[in-house]
Design a protein around this motif. Structure first.
Motif, PDB file in Angstrom:
ATOM      1  N   ALA A  31      -8.505 -57.318  -8.376  1.00 35.38           N
ATOM      2  CA  ALA A  31      -8.310 -56.602  -9.644  1.00 35.38           C
ATOM      3  C   ALA A  31      -9.450 -56.944 -10.582  1.00 35.38           C
ATOM      4  N   ARG A  32      -9.992 -55.941 -11.221  1.00 36.51           N
ATOM      5  CA  ARG A  32     -11.069 -56.184 -12.196  1.00 36.51           C
ATOM      6  C   ARG A  32     -10.831 -55.341 -13.435  1.00 36.51           C
ATOM      7  N   TRP A  33     -11.327 -55.812 -14.558  1.00 34.11           N
ATOM      8  CA  TRP A  33     -11.306 -54.993 -15.767  1.00 34.11           C
ATOM      9  C   TRP A  33     -12.402 -53.957 -15.665  1.00 34.11           C
ATOM     10  N   VAL A  38      -7.985 -51.150 -16.015  1.00 35.16           N
ATOM     11  CA  VAL A  38      -8.034 -52.052 -14.859  1.00 35.16           C
ATOM     12  C   VAL A  38      -8.273 -51.296 -13.554  1.00 35.16           C
ATOM     13  N   ARG A  39      -9.069 -51.862 -12.681  1.00 29.95           N
ATOM     14  CA  ARG A  39      -9.197 -51.287 -11.338  1.00 29.95           C
ATOM     15  C   ARG A  39      -8.512 -52.211 -10.332  1.00 29.95           C
ATOM     16  N   LEU A  40      -7.583 -51.652  -9.587  1.00 28.17           N
ATOM     17  CA  LEU A  40      -6.960 -52.401  -8.489  1.00 28.17           C
ATOM     18  C   LEU A  40      -7.605 -51.926  -7.199  1.00 28.17           C
ATOM     19  N   MET A  47      -7.968 -47.538  -3.814  1.00 25.99           N
ATOM     20  CA  MET A  47      -8.542 -47.952  -5.095  1.00 25.99           C
ATOM     21  C   MET A  47      -7.842 -47.193  -6.214  1.00 25.99           C
ATOM     22  N   VAL A  48      -7.374 -47.925  -7.207  1.00 26.52           N
ATOM     23  CA  VAL A  48      -6.656 -47.273  -8.309  1.00 26.52           C
ATOM     24  C   VAL A  48      -7.233 -47.751  -9.640  1.00 26.52           C
ATOM     25  N   ASP A  49      -7.640 -46.802 -10.464  1.00 25.35           N
ATOM     26  CA  ASP A  49      -8.070 -47.160 -11.824  1.00 25.35           C
ATOM     27  C   ASP A  49      -6.924 -46.895 -12.778  1.00 25.35           C
TER      28      ASP A  49
END
Ligand code: AKG
Ligand code: FE2
Length: 357
Positions: A53-55, A42-44, A23-25
Motif C-alpha cells: 500500500a502506498r500513498w 491510496v494505492r493498494l 491494483m486499486v487506487d
C-alpha cells in the motif's frame, strides 16, 4: 479487467487486474479535522498473496504514516475480500494521526492553522485550473482529447535517440508559445498575472502571521514549503490536472507516473533573499518552476547538460522568464543554476515532481 468500484465513503478511481495482479487506487476523503492533507489517496497493490500500500499524491506523507499503512494491511490474509480490506483501512486511517511524531504533528497543525484563515480563500479551495493561461488551457484540452497521437509527433523528436522524445507537433507548440529553449527544457506561459498577484499577497500574509515554514530546500535559504502554508491539496490538484498530463506529453516514460511532489517558493533579492543559486540537479524526475514576480533584473536561469553525461557542465542556455506567470518544465537531472540578482525581487514557485510508487 478494469473499472470503478464504489464503497461507502470511498471511491476507487482505478481498478486494474491482470493475471495474479490487482491494483486499486482509492480516494478516501477523511474529515479535515482528522487529516487536513490528501493523505487518503491510496494505492493498494495486490501481487499474488502479497499486498502493498502506498500513498498517492500525498505531499505531506510522512514516514510514520506509510509504515502504519503497511502495518494495517500486513495482518490481513491475502484472500481477504477487497471490501473488507477497505473497511479496515478506513478505520485505520482515522486513528493514524495519533501515531505521528511531535514534529510531524506540528507541521500538520501549522498548515491547518493557516488554512483556516488565509487572505485569499480562492487559492486554497478552488482549483488553480481557473487561473490557467489560455494557451496552456488549449494545450491541455488538445492533450485530453487525445488529438495529439504519436503519429503526429515531430519528426526530429521521433528520430531522437534520447528516449525523452515528446509527442507533440512543433506547430502546435509554437502557436501556444511553448518553446524548447534547450534540449528537454520547455518554457511556456502557465498561469495568469492575477494568480501571481494573489499568490504573492498570500505569501506576504503568511509571513506576517508569524507562522514559520521550514527552508524550501537544501540550497535556497529564503522561501517557504507550500504544504506548510496549507496548500497541499491545491498543489496536488494542479499536479494531477496540469503538470502530469504535460509531463506525460513532454517527457514520455520518465514523466508518466509522477505521484508525489515537493513544492515551495524561493525569493531572490539583493537583501533578505538568496542572491543566486549554484549549479545543481533537483531531487525530482521533472521540475516545474514558475515566476511569480515581482520585478527584477538579472537572476537568469542557466541550463547545462544532464547529470552523468559527458557534457554535464557545458553551459547550454541562459533563460530570462518573460514575466510573471511564465514557467519552465525540465528534467530533475538537468543541471541548472540562477545568476546573481542585480536589483528587485524574483519570487518563484517550484514543484519537484517525483515517482514514489
Ligand atoms: O528559479 C530558480 O532560481 C531555480 C530554483 C531551483 O532551481 C531550485 O529551487 O531547485
Ligand atoms: Fe533546482
Amino acid at each position: 479487467m478494469s473499472g470503478r468500484l464504489q464503497f461507502q465513503g470511498c471511491v476507487s478511481r482505478k481498478l486494474h487486474r491482470s493475471g495474479q495482479e490487482l491494483m486499486v487506487d482509492l480516494f478516501m476523503k477523511l474529515p479535515e479535522s482528522i487529516f487536513p492533507t490528501e493523505a487518503a489517496n491510496v494505492r493498494l497493490h495486490f501481487l499474488r498473496r502479497r499486498l502493498f500500500a502506498r500513498w498517492l499524491l500525498a505531499p505531506m506523507v510522512l514516514q510514520g504514516q506509510e509504515e502504519t499503512l503497511s502495518r494495517l494491511l500486513e495482518d490481513l490474509p491475502g484472500e481477504q475480500p477487497l471490501i473488507a480490506m477497505v473497511s479496515v483501512l478506513w478505520e485505520g486511517l482515522t486513528s493514524l494521526r495519533q501515531g505521528l511524531r511531535p514534529r510531524e504533528q506540528a507541521l500538520l497543525q501549522r498548515a491547518a492553522a493557516y488554512r483556516q484563515r488565509p487572505l485569499h480563500e480562492v487559492l486554497f479551495t478552488t482549483s488553480w485550473l481557473h487561473f490557467l493561461d489560455p494557451r496552456l488551457r488549449l494545450l491541455l484540452r488538445r492533450l485530453g482529447q487525445g488529438s495529439v497521437a504519436p503519429a503526429h509527433a515531430c519528426a526530429r523528436c521521433r528520430a531522437s535517440q534520447q528516449g525523452h522524445a515528446h509527442l507533440l507537433p512543433l506547430r502546435l507548440l509554437r502557436k501556444l508559445q511553448v518553446e524548447e529553449i534547450s534540449k528537454n527544457v520547455y518554457a511556456f506561459p502557465a498561469l495568469t498575472p492575477d494568480f501571481c498577484r494573489l499568490f504573492l499577497e498570500e505569501l506576504d500574509a503568511f509571513y506576517a502571521s508569524g507562522l514559520k515554514s521550514s527552508r524550501p530546500n537544501s540550497m535556497n535559504r529564503y522561501g517557504a514549503v507550500l504544504e506548510e502554508v496549507g496548500l497541499s491539496l491545491a498543489v496536488a490538484d494542479f499536479q494531477r490536472h496540469v503538470l502530469l498530463p504535460l509531463a506525460r506529453a513532454l517527457f514520455p516514460g520518465i514523466g508518466d507516473e509522477l505521484d508525489g511532489h515537493h513544492a515551495f517558493v524561493v525569493h531572490y533579492r539583493t537583501e533578505a533573499g538568496d542572491r543566486h543559486l549554484p549549479p545543481h540537479r533537483d531531487d525530482s524526475e521533472v521540475t516545474f518552476n514558475l515566476a511569480l514576480g515581482r520585478s527584477w533584473e538579472g537572476c537568469r536561469l542557466i541550463f547545462c547538460g544532464l547529470m552523468q553525461e559527458p557534457d554535464v557542465h557545458r553551459h547550454q542556455i541562459s533563460h530570462a522568464f518573460p514575466g510573471a506567470g511564465w514557467a519552465v518544465l525540465h528534467l530533475g537531472r538537468q543541471v541548472h543554476a540562477a545568476e546573481h540578482i542585480l536589483s528587485g525581487e524574483r519570487t518563484n514557485l517550484a514543484a519537484r515532481l517525483l515517482t514514489r510508487v
